[in-house]
Design an enzyme around this catalytic site. Structure first.
Site, PDB file in Angstrom:
ATOM      1  N   LYS A 178     -14.129   1.237  -3.870  1.00  0.00           N
ATOM      2  CA  LYS A 178     -15.184   1.765  -2.997  1.00  0.00           C
ATOM      3  C   LYS A 178     -16.256   2.474  -3.822  1.00  0.00           C
ATOM      4  O   LYS A 178     -17.450   2.301  -3.600  1.00  0.00           O
ATOM      5  CB  LYS A 178     -14.597   2.767  -1.993  1.00  0.00           C
ATOM      6  CG  LYS A 178     -13.738   2.131  -0.921  1.00  0.00           C
ATOM      7  CD  LYS A 178     -13.329   3.179   0.111  1.00  0.00           C
ATOM      8  CE  LYS A 178     -12.251   2.646   1.013  1.00  0.00           C
ATOM      9  NZ  LYS A 178     -11.596   3.670   1.805  1.00  0.00           N
TER      10      LYS A 178
ATOM     11  N   GLU B 231       0.825  -1.206   0.000  1.00  0.00           N
ATOM     12  CA  GLU B 231       0.000   0.000   0.000  1.00  0.00           C
ATOM     13  C   GLU B 231       0.866   1.265   0.000  1.00  0.00           C
ATOM     14  O   GLU B 231       0.439   2.320  -0.455  1.00  0.00           O
ATOM     15  CB  GLU B 231      -0.935  -0.008   1.227  1.00  0.00           C
ATOM     16  CG  GLU B 231      -2.254   0.681   0.975  1.00  0.00           C
ATOM     17  CD  GLU B 231      -3.283   0.472   2.090  1.00  0.00           C
ATOM     18  OE1 GLU B 231      -2.964  -0.148   3.121  1.00  0.00           O
ATOM     19  OE2 GLU B 231      -4.408   0.954   1.921  1.00  0.00           O
TER      20      GLU B 231
ATOM     21  N   HIS C 204       6.836 -27.241  -0.807  1.00  0.00           N
ATOM     22  CA  HIS C 204       6.129 -28.322  -1.504  1.00  0.00           C
ATOM     23  C   HIS C 204       4.996 -27.760  -2.367  1.00  0.00           C
ATOM     24  O   HIS C 204       4.103 -28.498  -2.784  1.00  0.00           O
ATOM     25  CB  HIS C 204       5.606 -29.335  -0.483  1.00  0.00           C
ATOM     26  CG  HIS C 204       6.729 -29.982   0.279  1.00  0.00           C
ATOM     27  ND1 HIS C 204       7.218 -31.234  -0.031  1.00  0.00           N
ATOM     28  CD2 HIS C 204       7.496 -29.523   1.295  1.00  0.00           C
ATOM     29  CE1 HIS C 204       8.221 -31.526   0.794  1.00  0.00           C
ATOM     30  NE2 HIS C 204       8.422 -30.497   1.599  1.00  0.00           N
TER      31      HIS C 204
HETATM   32  O1  PA5 Z   1      -3.076   1.870   6.000  1.00  0.00           O
HETATM   33  C1  PA5 Z   1      -4.163   2.414   5.834  1.00  0.00           C
HETATM   34  O2  PA5 Z   1      -4.305   3.653   5.933  1.00  0.00           O
HETATM   35  C2  PA5 Z   1      -5.406   1.625   5.530  1.00  0.00           C
HETATM   36  O3  PA5 Z   1      -5.120   0.283   5.343  1.00  0.00           O
HETATM   37  C3  PA5 Z   1      -6.409   1.768   6.664  1.00  0.00           C
HETATM   38  O4  PA5 Z   1      -5.831   1.334   7.856  1.00  0.00           O
HETATM   39  C4  PA5 Z   1      -7.693   0.970   6.398  1.00  0.00           C
HETATM   40  O5  PA5 Z   1      -8.254   1.364   5.190  1.00  0.00           O
HETATM   41  C5  PA5 Z   1      -8.700   1.166   7.517  1.00  0.00           C
HETATM   42  O6  PA5 Z   1      -8.987   2.512   7.673  1.00  0.00           O
HETATM   43  P1  PA5 Z   1      -9.729   3.064   8.948  1.00  0.00           P
HETATM   44  O7  PA5 Z   1      -8.878   2.838  10.146  1.00  0.00           O
HETATM   45  O8  PA5 Z   1      -9.929   4.508   8.663  1.00  0.00           O
HETATM   46  O9  PA5 Z   1     -11.033   2.313   9.078  1.00  0.00           O
END
Ligand code: PA5
Length: 447
Positions: free
Chosen positions: A424, A289, A310
């Site tokens: 989303k 990410e 394996h």
């Molecule tokens: O690293 C990040 O910012 C994302 O993976 C968020 O943690 C994830 O989308 C969850 O977001 P939130 O804590 O706002 O629900």
């Protein structure tokens, strides 16, 4: 004090040491940009000094709320997704007994997770268990508006209130969210839940050293002070005043970048211990990410050996040669188990009689490393002395710092995730969300 060690010698036949160490000046500058908070995304660099800045009061507060839950419930359901889920999940999987759920006596509550998926069967099965057990909920969302945890929390809130009454449910629900913004903050204020704050300048995937990670870890009965102490030592070991050659995060960042430049675009995080499976999941989120944007970035994958030798072992040995491997190697086990002698020796394995399983595991590890290097897969090795709170604190902070450095070397902002919005938008359009009428028409026509 034993500590995390990095070894990149097994990449030198692919990229010479001089080339990697030639990145010294640049990498030291990227590291300084993180510490000085001058690099890209610098309003999200609060995590850099988190370990050393956590106060005694914060730790005590987290421990006392964890104790309230520990004293009252058999199960703690942690609701969250992404960075609000994987940090706690990874540490708990690593520290817990592999068969904890099957033990007849539980000293501490069992921590389970929800809101990390929208699976109807998962939630039904969870409620079935919760009907029979006492439980509390830690709901975690920085934005307070993420769909998956929000709908799971709706379900759990209604279930708990129906089970124990609204007043008691209020005592058993803790919210971890933004100080001021978001629907979860509003709801927590309205309902009077105990809350913890996720600092503004710490993004989800860098938040394991905030209450996001610390509260569930403490609720499961583990030592968060040791976890933080490990992270503090790594904060020092990777700070900008540490020269490149002594800074493991700088060297790992440089090595990854060197791999990327020679076309090794997939990094496989391997371990020989199934307890580390979710450390790899956390690592994949952190790097995937943070780095995967602007059509760039190393693809983070993971395997657990020897099981995956394996299955995926074949591909790693002989498939497309665009991979390098990073092994998290655990130096010491907590227990000793030896291989018994068998007088019949039908499997011809008596040469292993009396040897520890870990010795065999380590030989598999060394043999695999050399085989993969021979198969043109460069190998990086991260050694941790053992799996405990302290060394996990070191390891996770090490990965965070190296991730920041790697992203700056790649030229991307580590702390945003614009690509996450695309699914989303489509999902909301398909679900007829008010305000999405135009998108709904368009997307339905495409199906
Ligand atoms: O690293 C990040 O910012 C994302 O993976 C968020 O943690 C994830 O989308 C969850 O977001 P939130 O804590 O706002 O629900």
């Amino acid at each position: 004090m034993e500590t995390l060690k990095l070894n990149i010698e097994k990449i030198y036949s692919f990229v010479p040491k001089e080339t990697i160490y030639g990145y010294k000046k640049d990498v030291e500058a990227y590291n300084a940009a993180l510490d000085d908070k001058t690099g890209k995304g610098n309003d999200f660099l609060g995590w850099v000094n988190l370990p050393s800045s956590i106060s005694e009061k914060e730790l005590t507060d987290i421990e006392s709320v964890a104790n309230v839950l520990k004293n009252q419930v058999e199960i703690v359901v942690v609701v969250g997704i992404g960075g609000s889920y994987l940090g706690a999940k990874s540490v708990l999987e690593a520290l817990s007994n592999s068969f904890q759920a099957l033990k007849s006596k539980q000293k501490n509550p069992l921590v389970v997770f929800a809101g990390q998926n929208i699976s109807e069967d998962y939630l039904h099965e969870l409620l079935e268990i919760l009907n029979e057990k006492t439980y509390g909920v830690i709901v975690i969302s920085k934005s307070g508006t993420t769909t998956e945890p929000a709908v799971a929390f709706r379900l759990l809130k209604a279930h708990l209130e129906a089970k124990v009454g609204k007043a008691k449910a209020k005592e058993l629900i803790v919210a971890v969210t933004d100080a001021k913004r978001g629907a979860l903050r509003t709801l927590a204020t309205q309902e009077g839940y105990k809350t913890f704050v996720i600092p503004d300048d710490v993004g989800g995937r860098f938040s394991v050293l905030t209450p996001v990670g610390l509260l569930p870890i403490a609720a499961a009965g583990f030592n968060i002070r040791q976890f933080v102490a490990g992270a503090v030592s790594m904060e020092k070991a990777t700070a900008k005043n540490v020269a490149f050659e002594n800074n493991p995060a700088a060297i790992y960042g440089a090595a990854r970048n060197a791999m990327y430049k020679i076309g090794k675009q997939t990094e496989i995080l391997a371990s020989y211990n199934p307890k580390l499976v979710y450390i790899a999941e956390w690592w994949k989120q952190l790097y995937g990410e943070s780095e995967g944007k602007e059509n760039k970035g190393i693809f983070p994958a993971s395997v657990t050996f020897t099981a995956d030798l394996h299955s995926m072992g074949q591909y790693i040995q002989e498939g497309l040669r665009n991979i390098f491997e990073t092994v998290v190697s655990v130096q010491n086990t907590d227990y000793k188990v030896t291989i018994p002698n068998d007088p019949d020796n039908l499997d011809t394995l008596n040469f292993l009689s009396g040897k520890n399983f870990d010795h065999v595991n380590k030989m598999a590890e060394l043999g695999t490393m050399l085989a993969h290097v021979d198969g043109n897969v460069p190998n990086i090795r991260i050694e941790i002395p053992r799996i405990n709170e302290y060394h996990l604190g070191e390891l996770l902070y090490f990965f965070e710092k190296a991730c920041g450095i790697s992203c700056y070397a790649l030229g991307v902002n580590p702390f945003d995730q614009p690509g996450v919005e695309a699914y989303k938008k489509n999902m909301f359009a398909l679900l007829d969300k008010p305000g999405f009428e135009e998108e709904t028409k368009k997307i339905k026509a495409r199906l």
